[in-house]
Design a protein around this motif. Sequence first.
Motif: not given
Length: 124
Positions: A31, A51-53, A55, A73, A76
Motif C-alpha cells: 500500500y 503510496t504505491w500509486a 499519489t 510504477n 516498482n
Amino acid sequence: VQLQASGGGLVQAGESMRLSCAASGRTSDVYVMGWFRQAPGKEREFVSVVTWAGTTTMYAESVKGRFTISKNNADNTAHLQMNNLKPEDTAVYYCAATSRISTIWYSQNEYDYWGQGTQVTVSS
C-alpha cells in the motif's frame, strides 16, 4: 515482498544524493513505501512515505523542502531525492513497505517489509 535499497555514500554538506528502493515479489499487496533512518546512538525515525500509486506523500519536518520521494510504477521502485544535505542527515537509511491501510505511516510498527540499510554520510 522483497526490498532492495541502493544509493548512499559520502557527500559534503549542501550536496545531493538519491536513494532507490526496488520492490519485488508480491507487490500487489503493498500500500505504501517509506524511508526511515537511524543515526548512531539514536532511535530509528521516519523520513518519508509514498503510496504505491505515487499519489500521496508525507515527510518528516526535518526533511521537508529538501527531500522528495517518488514512485516509479514501471519498475516498482521508490526514489528518495535528497538535496541540500546536512551533517545531521547522516544515518543508515532503510526502505520499508506495508500492506496495511494505516493513518500512522510515520510509525515503523506499521511496516511489514524492510530492506537492508544503506549508509548516508554527510561531511561538514
